[in-house]
Design an enzyme around this catalytic site. Structure first.
Site, short mmCIF file in Angstrom:
data_model
loop_
_atom_site.label_atom_id
_atom_site.label_comp_id
_atom_site.label_asym_id
_atom_site.label_seq_id
_atom_site.Cartn_x
_atom_site.Cartn_y
_atom_site.Cartn_z
N HIS A 30 3.49 1.87 1.98
CA HIS A 30 4.08 2.29 3.26
C HIS A 30 5.60 2.15 3.26
O HIS A 30 6.16 1.34 2.53
CB HIS A 30 3.44 1.57 4.46
CG HIS A 30 3.79 0.13 4.67
ND1 HIS A 30 2.84 -0.87 4.71
CD2 HIS A 30 4.97 -0.49 4.91
CE1 HIS A 30 3.43 -2.02 4.96
NE2 HIS A 30 4.73 -1.83 5.08
N ASN A 39 0.83 -1.21 0.00
CA ASN A 39 0.00 0.00 0.00
C ASN A 39 0.86 1.26 0.00
O ASN A 39 0.36 2.35 0.28
CB ASN A 39 -0.95 0.00 1.21
CG ASN A 39 -0.19 -0.02 2.54
OD1 ASN A 39 1.04 0.04 2.56
ND2 ASN A 39 -0.92 -0.10 3.64
C1 GLP Z 1 6.93 -4.46 6.40
C2 GLP Z 1 7.99 -3.49 6.99
C3 GLP Z 1 8.50 -2.54 5.97
C4 GLP Z 1 8.80 -3.30 4.70
C5 GLP Z 1 7.50 -3.78 4.10
C6 GLP Z 1 7.66 -4.65 2.87
O1 GLP Z 1 5.68 -4.34 6.95
N1 GLP Z 1 7.56 -2.78 8.14
O2 GLP Z 1 9.63 -1.86 6.46
O3 GLP Z 1 9.44 -2.48 3.76
O4 GLP Z 1 6.64 -4.36 5.03
O5 GLP Z 1 8.02 -5.96 3.18
P1 GLP Z 1 8.47 -7.01 2.10
O6 GLP Z 1 9.84 -6.62 1.66
O7 GLP Z 1 8.47 -8.32 2.82
O8 GLP Z 1 7.48 -6.96 1.00
#
Ligand code: GLP
Length: 244
Positions: A136, A134
């Site tokens: 973030h 999303n």
């Molecule tokens: C998590 C972390 C983030 C990270 C994101 C993506 O919730 N808090 O810092 O960048 O989600 O994670 P992934 O790399 O596993 O897709």
């Protein structure tokens, strides 16, 4: 922006950038992410340490976030992730390694302490980020104020569902401690990594869409010294080169 052919290429380019920062300034301060995306980068950095003598001993590390309520020894904690995937594999000085204490008895005080520790370290030289589906960054969910500092945040239901894989029998915790948008944007340089086809929409919104608090990662386009390294399968929805 760099579009990397595959996950290994993205990870290698990211590790090179971190190693370059260390060569330039061995006592650099880093903000660092968790998730599946940076695993390859950490693996490369560990290999550079073993095989090329790259040293992390003088550097300082601050994790971007941690789940609220999780003790450091919980297997799904970001403490545990960092220890397993990076800190135990290189020569970091444990006195210069920081992760928000998710189980701190007074979370608000922990946030203030953490923000002050980043400030006292001189702020971050390089902030490495992943991106949520999303948009973030850290745990700054859509709508996070650009003026935010380290604080307790509620996670969106979608993030809790995506991150549920790390938790036996249920969703991820409801809340987390995250470094804020201002703290991230004050970093002297930033690097955002994105991998996997399921990030294509978030990547397009962050890079091609409007700069807006609704898409926290888009704020990096106002940074000036932010690099985006995007795996090709995550870049397919990009329609124009915005020059980031
Ligand atoms: C998590 C972390 C983030 C990270 C994101 C993506 O919730 N808090 O810092 O960048 O989600 O994670 P992934 O790399 O596993 O897709």
């Amino acid at each position: 922006m760099l579009v990397a052919d595959d996950y290994e290429a993205m990870s290698g380019a990211a590790a090179e950038l971190v190693a370059g920062q260390l060569r330039e300034k061995p006592d650099s301060v880093f903000l660092v992410p968790t998730g599946t995306t940076p695993l390859g980068m950490y693996r490369r950095l560990a290999a550079m340490h073993r095989e090329e003598g790259v040293s992390f001993a003088r550097a300082t590390f601050f994790n971007l976030d941690e789940y609220l309520g999780l003790p450091a020894d919980h297997p799904a904690s970001y403490h545990a992730y960092m220890e397993e995937n990076f800190y135990s594999r290189v020569d970091v000085d444990t006195a210069r390694v920081h992760v928000p204490r998710g189980a701190a008895p007074e979370p608000e005080a922990e946030c203030e302490r953490y923000e002050a520790a980043i400030r006292d370290a001189g702020g971050a030289d390089l902030c490495v980020l992943g991106i949520g589906r999303n948009g973030h960054i850290g745990f700054n969910e859509p709508g996070a104020p650009l003026s935010s500092r380290t604080r307790v945040v509620r996670l969106s239901e979608s993030t809790r569902e995506v991150n549920a894989v790390d938790f036996e029998g249920g969703l991820a915790p409801e809340s987390a401690i995250t470094v804020g948008m201002t703290t991230i944007l004050e970093s002297r340089t930033a690097l955002l990594l994105a991998s996997g086809a399921n990030k294509a929409a978030a990547v397009a919104a962050a890079i091609d869409g409007k700069v807006s608090e609704a898409v926290p990662a888009s704020a990096l386009r106002r940074h000036g010294r932010a690099t985006f390294i995007i795996e090709r399968v995550a870049a397919w929805r990009l329609t124009r080169n915005t020059g980031v």
